[in-house]
Design an enzyme around this catalytic site. Structure first.
Site, short mmCIF file in Angstrom:
data_model
loop_
_atom_site.label_atom_id
_atom_site.label_comp_id
_atom_site.label_asym_id
_atom_site.label_seq_id
_atom_site.Cartn_x
_atom_site.Cartn_y
_atom_site.Cartn_z
N LYS A 22 -17.64 -8.28 -21.31
CA LYS A 22 -18.81 -8.52 -22.18
C LYS A 22 -19.49 -7.19 -22.50
CE LYS A 22 -22.97 -9.75 -20.33
NZ LYS A 22 -24.13 -8.96 -20.75
N ASN A 23 -19.70 -6.37 -21.47
CA ASN A 23 -20.52 -5.16 -21.66
C ASN A 23 -19.77 -3.99 -22.29
OD1 ASN A 23 -22.65 -6.60 -20.71
ND2 ASN A 23 -22.64 -5.70 -18.66
N ARG A 92 -30.02 -8.27 -25.03
CA ARG A 92 -30.35 -6.85 -24.88
C ARG A 92 -29.45 -6.00 -25.78
NH1 ARG A 92 -34.24 -3.22 -22.95
NH2 ARG A 92 -33.22 -1.26 -22.38
N CYS A 116 -31.72 -10.70 -20.31
CA CYS A 116 -32.12 -11.30 -19.04
C CYS A 116 -33.49 -10.76 -18.60
CB CYS A 116 -31.10 -10.98 -17.96
SG CYS A 116 -29.53 -11.84 -18.19
N ARG A 121 -37.80 -3.57 -19.06
CA ARG A 121 -36.65 -3.20 -19.89
C ARG A 121 -37.08 -2.56 -21.22
NH1 ARG A 121 -31.73 -7.40 -19.59
NH2 ARG A 121 -30.54 -5.45 -19.69
N ASP A 305 -25.28 -5.68 -11.34
CA ASP A 305 -24.87 -7.00 -11.83
C ASP A 305 -24.13 -7.80 -10.77
OD1 ASP A 305 -24.07 -5.85 -15.21
OD2 ASP A 305 -25.97 -6.26 -14.19
N ARG A 397 -23.56 -16.99 -21.67
CA ARG A 397 -23.71 -15.68 -22.32
C ARG A 397 -22.67 -14.69 -21.83
NH1 ARG A 397 -28.89 -12.90 -21.26
NH2 ARG A 397 -27.70 -11.38 -22.44
C1 EPZ Z 1 -26.71 -2.63 -19.23
O1 EPZ Z 1 -28.04 -2.96 -19.53
C2 EPZ Z 1 -25.98 -3.95 -19.02
N1 EPZ Z 1 -26.03 -4.75 -20.24
C3 EPZ Z 1 -26.63 -4.72 -17.88
O2 EPZ Z 1 -25.85 -5.90 -17.66
C4 EPZ Z 1 -26.57 -3.86 -16.61
O3 EPZ Z 1 -27.25 -4.55 -15.58
C5 EPZ Z 1 -27.26 -2.52 -16.88
O4 EPZ Z 1 -26.63 -1.86 -18.01
C6 EPZ Z 1 -27.17 -1.57 -15.68
O5 EPZ Z 1 -25.84 -1.37 -15.34
C7 EPZ Z 1 -25.16 -4.47 -21.24
O6 EPZ Z 1 -24.36 -3.56 -21.16
C8 EPZ Z 1 -25.24 -5.34 -22.47
P1 EPZ Z 1 -30.00 0.40 -18.57
P2 EPZ Z 1 -29.06 -1.82 -20.09
O7 EPZ Z 1 -30.48 0.90 -19.87
O8 EPZ Z 1 -28.34 -0.92 -20.99
C9 EPZ Z 1 -34.55 1.25 -17.59
C10 EPZ Z 1 -25.47 -8.19 -17.39
O9 EPZ Z 1 -25.77 -8.97 -16.48
N2 EPZ Z 1 -34.64 1.73 -18.97
O10 EPZ Z 1 -29.01 1.19 -17.79
O11 EPZ Z 1 -30.29 -2.49 -20.57
C11 EPZ Z 1 -34.38 -0.26 -17.54
O12 EPZ Z 1 -35.63 -0.92 -17.65
C12 EPZ Z 1 -26.48 -7.18 -17.88
O13 EPZ Z 1 -24.34 -8.14 -17.95
C13 EPZ Z 1 -35.81 2.34 -19.41
O14 EPZ Z 1 -36.77 2.46 -18.65
O15 EPZ Z 1 -29.39 -1.06 -18.73
C14 EPZ Z 1 -33.73 -0.48 -16.21
O16 EPZ Z 1 -34.71 -0.51 -15.21
C15 EPZ Z 1 -27.82 -7.33 -17.19
N3 EPZ Z 1 -35.89 2.77 -20.69
C16 EPZ Z 1 -32.86 0.75 -16.04
O17 EPZ Z 1 -33.37 1.73 -16.97
C17 EPZ Z 1 -34.83 2.64 -21.57
O18 EPZ Z 1 -34.95 3.08 -22.73
C18 EPZ Z 1 -31.38 0.51 -16.36
O19 EPZ Z 1 -31.29 0.07 -17.68
C19 EPZ Z 1 -33.66 2.03 -21.10
C20 EPZ Z 1 -33.57 1.60 -19.81
#
Ligand code: EPZ
Length: 428
Positions: A22-23, A92, A116, A121, A305, A397
């Protein structure tokens, strides 16, 4: 209300094929908008987030058709750069169209993405990064209006190795009139898959898989055919399911290569794991041992995850397992629901301690996010008797054919209504 009805307490045995990631599929679908062409993307999971990415492409003027697990995408007629808020707010990954639209049109109009409920986020890292490449960002009445008449090279260092922000940098940088050097990039394998797809489109990218990625923008782009990588989180979820229930399973089309910390934890718990070129097997007999410390971290650390599925696997382990969630502020929503099965879990701040119990009891529970809902299914599979898991739209999803795969492993699971104790007699 629709629910998964599960008659638990059985071991899992058999062999299933793991779907595409998915990701990885989601950023790859966004990338097709970066250049108007025809694309063939194989091993695309049939899940609602992928369908939604298709709806976004079509809302922009493109077309998407599915044949089996292959999507044919035609973005030659994409003419719009504004994504309806009704679509943006449902996942997201909708934010990943930002970079592709900036490359295509030098403009993008979005709203905040959904996804989620795991904490705030924000997307500040995404917006800061595209601004470094020459994008003006205006927030107006809930809309995010981006203009980039002349995207240019830049040296960008992410404050945190954000997966999505790294992906948006790649998607924007390919349209820059210069070189972008990204430091402190996230290293999740799904980012590498996106990078390889962009290279298949003609992009000039070096450093994939490391924390420093160099993109020489402006390379002429073209259509491409690509096969998405295996879903490592689905792989981990099914390994946790068998670990918790006991049994002996083989997962094909995957090799466990990208989930080393998960395999280590399951081995520490007493599972026997074998990795082949295209298969990973797990055997679990008797009561598991608790795992003293599981701390989530950016790749190559323990994947956030898999925190919830692993917690479910260890609910009956002998001893205390401790989890530290370091990525998201609120990723323990599944704990209150797991306690309904009789699990003993204490949460203090970003930590959770699971005291293994001898047995779980059936329960009626509600999933509120994708991986949390998966953990409830894994707990229900361990609890002798009839449980029901609602909120299964979250599962749809991210897990392709979940019930079918679990039934192939011997689980008694079906979709039904009215989980108030009146379970359908026609249980499969
Ligand atoms: C991706 O989300 C994945 N989703 C998530 O999988 C996964 O949990 C996550 O990466 C971490 O590995 C997809 O790929 C579609 P991040 P993403 O940006 O990109 C903070 C699932 O279950 N942050 O690495 O949103 C954020 O709040 C999903 O398949 C900021 O502060 O993750 C979080 O605390 C859930 N500002 C941390 O960084 C930003 O601009 C990690 O977020 C972006 C992120």
């Amino acid at each position: 209300m629709e629910a998964l009805l599960i008659d638990g307490g059985r071991p899992l045995k058999g062999c299933i094929a793991i779907s595409g990631s998915k990701n990885a599929a989601l950023p790859i679908l966004a990338a097709t908008v970066a250049h108007g062409a025809q694309y063939t993307i194989s091993r695309c999971p049939a899940i609602t987030d992928v369908a939604l990415a298709g709806e976004i492409i079509e809302a922009l003027g493109g077309s998407v058709s599915r044949r089996g697990d292959t999507l044919r995408v035609d973005t030659r007629n994409v003419r719009r750069h504004a994504i309806p808020g009704s679509l943006m707010g449902r996942m997201r990954a909708s934010v990943l169209f930002l970079g592709a639209l900036l490359t295509r049109f030098g403009a993008a109009a979005l709203t905040m993405p959904g996804g989620c409920p795991l904490g705030r986020r924000p997307i500040d890292l995404h917006l800061d990064a595209v601004a470094r490449m020459g994008t003006s960002v205006v927030l107006r009445e809930g809309s995010i209006l981006c203009e980039a008449p002349a995207l240019h090279g830049a040296a960008i260092e992410l404050l945190f190795p954000s997966v999505g922000a790294t992906e948006n940098v790649l998607l924007t940088a390919v349209g820059c009139g210069g070189t972008v050097v990204l430091q402190n990039a996230a290293r999740e394998p799904e980012i590498e898959d996106l990078g390889r797809f962009l290279q298949a489109m003609g992009a000039d990218i070096a450093g994939l898989g490391t924390d420093t990625i160099t993109i020489r923008g402006g390379a002429p782009l073209h259509g491409a055919s690509y096969t998405v990588m295996a879903d490592r989180i689905e792989t981990a979820t099914f390994l946790c399911a068998c670990a918790g229930c006991g049994g002996d399973v083989a997962l094909t089309g995957t090799d466990g290569k990208y989930i080393g910390p998960v395999l280590d934890a399951l081995t520490d718990a007493g599972c026997e794991i074998c990795r082949g070129r295209d298969t990973v097997t797990l055997r679990s007999e008797g009561r598991l041992r608790a795992v003293s410390e599981i701390a989530t971290a950016p790749y190559p650390g323990f994947p956030t995850d898999v925190q919830a599925p692993m917690m479910a696997a260890l609910l009956r382990a002998r001893g205390e397992s401790r989890f530290a969630e370091t990525i998201f502020e609120r990723r323990f929503a599944h704990v209150a629901q797991l306690r309904k099965f009789g699990a003993e879990i204490e949460v203090v701040g970003a930590g959770a301690t699971v005291r293994g119990v001898e047995a779980l009891r059936p329960a009626l529970v509600e999933g509120t996010d994708l991986r949390g809902a998966a953990s409830l299914v894994l707990a229900a599979l361990q609890a002798p008797g009839e449980s029901a898991v609602t909120g299964i739209k979250h599962l749809r999803r991210g897990y392709d054919k979940l019930e079918e795969k679990l039934r192939a492993l011997g689980a008694s699971i079906c979709t039904g209504k009215n989980p108030t104790g009146n379970f359908p007699s026609d249980r499969v």
